[in-house]
Design a protein around this motif. Structure first.
Motif, PDB file in Angstrom:
ATOM      1  N   ARG A 116       0.836  -1.214   0.000  1.00  0.00           N
ATOM      2  CA  ARG A 116       0.000   0.000   0.000  1.00  0.00           C
ATOM      3  C   ARG A 116       0.864   1.254   0.000  1.00  0.00           C
ATOM      4  N   THR A 117       0.632   2.101  -0.985  1.00  0.00           N
ATOM      5  CA  THR A 117       1.223   3.444  -1.040  1.00  0.00           C
ATOM      6  C   THR A 117       2.748   3.416  -0.908  1.00  0.00           C
ATOM      7  N   ALA A 118       3.387   2.597  -1.691  1.00  0.00           N
ATOM      8  CA  ALA A 118       4.846   2.492  -1.599  1.00  0.00           C
ATOM      9  C   ALA A 118       5.515   2.343  -2.959  1.00  0.00           C
ATOM     10  N   ALA A 119       4.816   1.821  -3.960  1.00  0.00           N
ATOM     11  CA  ALA A 119       5.473   1.457  -5.223  1.00  0.00           C
ATOM     12  C   ALA A 119       6.087   2.670  -5.932  1.00  0.00           C
ATOM     13  N   HIS A 120       5.598   3.885  -5.631  1.00  0.00           N
ATOM     14  CA  HIS A 120       6.187   5.066  -6.279  1.00  0.00           C
ATOM     15  C   HIS A 120       7.604   5.346  -5.761  1.00  0.00           C
ATOM     16  N   HIS A 121       8.044   4.586  -4.757  1.00  0.00           N
ATOM     17  CA  HIS A 121       9.436   4.701  -4.280  1.00  0.00           C
ATOM     18  C   HIS A 121      10.338   3.624  -4.874  1.00  0.00           C
ATOM     19  N   PHE A 122       9.761   2.628  -5.542  1.00  0.00           N
ATOM     20  CA  PHE A 122      10.578   1.508  -6.016  1.00  0.00           C
ATOM     21  C   PHE A 122      11.336   1.915  -7.277  1.00  0.00           C
ATOM     22  N   PRO A 123      12.547   1.328  -7.478  1.00  0.00           N
ATOM     23  CA  PRO A 123      13.323   1.705  -8.666  1.00  0.00           C
ATOM     24  C   PRO A 123      12.558   1.436  -9.962  1.00  0.00           C
ATOM     25  N   ALA A 124      11.755   0.345  -9.987  1.00  0.00           N
ATOM     26  CA  ALA A 124      10.997  -0.014 -11.193  1.00  0.00           C
ATOM     27  C   ALA A 124       9.856  -0.938 -10.774  1.00  0.00           C
ATOM     28  N   LEU A 125       8.815  -1.040 -11.623  1.00  0.00           N
ATOM     29  CA  LEU A 125       7.673  -1.891 -11.239  1.00  0.00           C
ATOM     30  C   LEU A 125       7.902  -3.372 -11.540  1.00  0.00           C
ATOM     31  N   LEU A 126       8.485  -3.662 -12.708  1.00  0.00           N
ATOM     32  CA  LEU A 126       8.506  -5.067 -13.137  1.00  0.00           C
ATOM     33  C   LEU A 126       9.314  -5.988 -12.214  1.00  0.00           C
ATOM     34  N   PRO A 127      10.534  -5.619 -11.778  1.00  0.00           N
ATOM     35  CA  PRO A 127      11.272  -6.518 -10.875  1.00  0.00           C
ATOM     36  C   PRO A 127      10.493  -6.777  -9.574  1.00  0.00           C
ATOM     37  N   PHE A 128       9.818  -5.742  -9.078  1.00  0.00           N
ATOM     38  CA  PHE A 128       8.984  -5.893  -7.872  1.00  0.00           C
ATOM     39  C   PHE A 128       7.838  -6.869  -8.146  1.00  0.00           C
ATOM     40  N   LEU A 129       7.132  -6.687  -9.265  1.00  0.00           N
ATOM     41  CA  LEU A 129       5.965  -7.538  -9.545  1.00  0.00           C
ATOM     42  C   LEU A 129       6.393  -8.980  -9.833  1.00  0.00           C
ATOM     43  N   ARG A 130       7.568  -9.161 -10.417  1.00  0.00           N
ATOM     44  CA  ARG A 130       8.065 -10.537 -10.654  1.00  0.00           C
ATOM     45  C   ARG A 130       8.341 -11.236  -9.320  1.00  0.00           C
ATOM     46  N   GLN A 131       8.880 -10.461  -8.353  1.00  0.00           N
ATOM     47  CA  GLN A 131       9.107 -11.031  -7.021  1.00  0.00           C
ATOM     48  C   GLN A 131       7.779 -11.399  -6.368  1.00  0.00           C
ATOM     49  N   VAL A 132       6.786 -10.531  -6.504  1.00  0.00           N
ATOM     50  CA  VAL A 132       5.460 -10.809  -5.930  1.00  0.00           C
ATOM     51  C   VAL A 132       4.904 -12.090  -6.543  1.00  0.00           C
ATOM     52  N   ALA A 133       4.952 -12.191  -7.881  1.00  0.00           N
ATOM     53  CA  ALA A 133       4.397 -13.377  -8.551  1.00  0.00           C
ATOM     54  C   ALA A 133       5.140 -14.643  -8.093  1.00  0.00           C
ATOM     55  N   ARG A 134       6.421 -14.515  -7.860  1.00  0.00           N
ATOM     56  CA  ARG A 134       7.216 -15.677  -7.435  1.00  0.00           C
ATOM     57  C   ARG A 134       6.805 -16.168  -6.045  1.00  0.00           C
ATOM     58  N   VAL A 135       6.602 -15.225  -5.101  1.00  0.00           N
ATOM     59  CA  VAL A 135       6.326 -15.662  -3.722  1.00  0.00           C
ATOM     60  C   VAL A 135       4.843 -15.976  -3.496  1.00  0.00           C
ATOM     61  N   LEU A 136       3.979 -15.623  -4.462  1.00  0.00           N
ATOM     62  CA  LEU A 136       2.555 -15.974  -4.356  1.00  0.00           C
ATOM     63  C   LEU A 136       2.355 -17.414  -4.829  1.00  0.00           C
ATOM     64  N   ARG A 137       1.428 -18.118  -4.173  1.00  0.00           N
ATOM     65  CA  ARG A 137       1.080 -19.430  -4.729  1.00  0.00           C
ATOM     66  C   ARG A 137       0.141 -19.221  -5.915  1.00  0.00           C
ATOM     67  N   PRO A 138       0.050 -20.190  -6.842  1.00  0.00           N
ATOM     68  CA  PRO A 138      -0.867 -20.036  -7.971  1.00  0.00           C
ATOM     69  C   PRO A 138      -2.281 -19.749  -7.466  1.00  0.00           C
ATOM     70  N   GLY A 139      -2.928 -18.756  -8.059  1.00  0.00           N
ATOM     71  CA  GLY A 139      -4.277 -18.371  -7.617  1.00  0.00           C
ATOM     72  C   GLY A 139      -4.260 -17.357  -6.481  1.00  0.00           C
ATOM     73  N   GLY A 140      -3.089 -17.112  -5.905  1.00  0.00           N
ATOM     74  CA  GLY A 140      -2.989 -16.134  -4.817  1.00  0.00           C
ATOM     75  C   GLY A 140      -3.176 -14.710  -5.344  1.00  0.00           C
ATOM     76  N   SER A 141      -3.410 -13.757  -4.412  1.00  0.00           N
ATOM     77  CA  SER A 141      -3.762 -12.383  -4.821  1.00  0.00           C
ATOM     78  C   SER A 141      -2.739 -11.358  -4.363  1.00  0.00           C
ATOM     79  N   LEU A 142      -2.428 -10.444  -5.267  1.00  0.00           N
ATOM     80  CA  LEU A 142      -1.738  -9.205  -4.885  1.00  0.00           C
ATOM     81  C   LEU A 142      -2.802  -8.136  -4.698  1.00  0.00           C
ATOM     82  N   LEU A 143      -2.788  -7.465  -3.535  1.00  0.00           N
ATOM     83  CA  LEU A 143      -3.673  -6.327  -3.287  1.00  0.00           C
ATOM     84  C   LEU A 143      -2.766  -5.109  -3.188  1.00  0.00           C
TER      85      LEU A 143
END
Ligand SMILES: C[S@@+](CC[C@H](N)C(=O)[O-])C[C@H]1O[C@@H](n2cnc3c(N)ncnc32)[C@H](O)[C@@H]1O
Length: 258
Positions: A116-143
């Motif tokens: 929540r309210t943090a991604a505008h500080h990250f160096p880039a979106l894609l490396p962050f989202l790839r990490q999220v997809a990796r640690v989520l189980r299939p069918g899991g949700s990013l909010l």
């Protein structure tokens, strides 16, 4: 200290941890309620809260889920967040120092990831989202929630300048189209979306980031001298020649892992 986005974040937030814990706009509001409503709809799951800041999102999720891990790159923020949840009498949250681009968890560890309210500080979106997809189980949700980038180029450039003068660790706010494309590229599909306005009181907003009086006066002059349509794009309220408030649009997305 090296001049990376992460080093700027640590310098900025390390000195201001208490102010973020105390901030009413971070402590709650319709945006956090919407994330919690999506989380409850998904049911109990192992939750990871990324860039937990003052810990308000982790705390809200710990009230209805059995296990929450909260990570942040700024250690004083983690200490302040731990104090908040201990004071609230909530246990079951584990705090850990980590960069969003290198999450120290095995693949498929979590059913829900919040950010929540943090991604505008990250160096880039894609490396962050790839990490999220990796640690989520299939069918899991990013909010995820963040400041929504303006579709008008001039308005976006104006606000980027305002944000960076106020907080040098601000990288940029992404437009909804960009979020959807990066999420898709990471293997996450948007299921739900909401846009929630957030009014920023000028005094509170500039104080929280620790602006020096001269820098604050310069920033106010910059905004007042800007063309009116740019100010109107963010609903700047001016009274007696002084800025009272403006409004951000917060983009909230639920995206599920394929
Ligand atoms: C505004 S606060 C987050 C607010 C919080 N999520 C909430 O719900 O109240 C932004 C946080 O992002 C963290 N952060 C920024 N860049 C990061 C990165 N690369 N990795 C981990 N945390 C990061 C900062 O340290 C800061 O604590």
């Amino acid at each position: 200290m090296s001049d990376t986005p992460q080093a700027r974040v640590q310098a900025q937030f390390g000195a201001r941890a208490a102010a973020y814990v105390a901030s009413p706009g971070h402590a709650g509001g319709p945006d956090l309620e919407q994330l919690v409503a999506w989380g409850k709809k998904r049911g109990a799951a192992r939750v990871l809260d990324i860039a937990t800041g003052g810990g308000h999102t982790a705390l809200a999720f710990a009230r209805f889920t059995p296990s929450v891990v909260a990570v942040d790159i700024t250690l004083p923020m983690l200490r302040a967040a731990r104090e908040l949840v201990t004071g609230a009498g909530v246990s079951g949250i584990r705090f850990l120092g980590a960069d969003v681009e290198a999450l120290p968890f095995r693949d498929g560890t979590f059913g829900t990831v919040t950010c929540r309210t943090a991604a505008h500080h990250f160096p880039a979106l894609l490396p962050f989202l790839r990490q999220v997809a990796r640690v989520l189980r299939p069918g899991g949700s990013l909010l995820v929630e963040d400041i929504m980038g303006h579709d008008d180029e001039d308005a976006a450039a104006f606000m980027l300048e305002v944000e960076r003068r106020r907080d040098p660790s601000h990288v940029r706010a992404f437009r909804q189209l960009e979020w959807t494309a990066f999420l898709r590229a990471a293997g996450l599909t948007v299921i739900d979306e909401a846009i929630v306005p957030k009014v920023r009181t000028w005094e509170d907003w500039t104080r929280r980031s620790g602006m020096a009086p001269a820098a604050k006066a310069d920033l106010e002059a910059f905004v007042l001298a800007a063309p009116a349509p740019l100010r109107e794009a963010f609903e700047f309220r001016i009274e007696g020649g002084r800025i009272v408030s403006f409004s951000d649009r917060m983009l909230l997305l639920r995206a599920d892992r394929d």
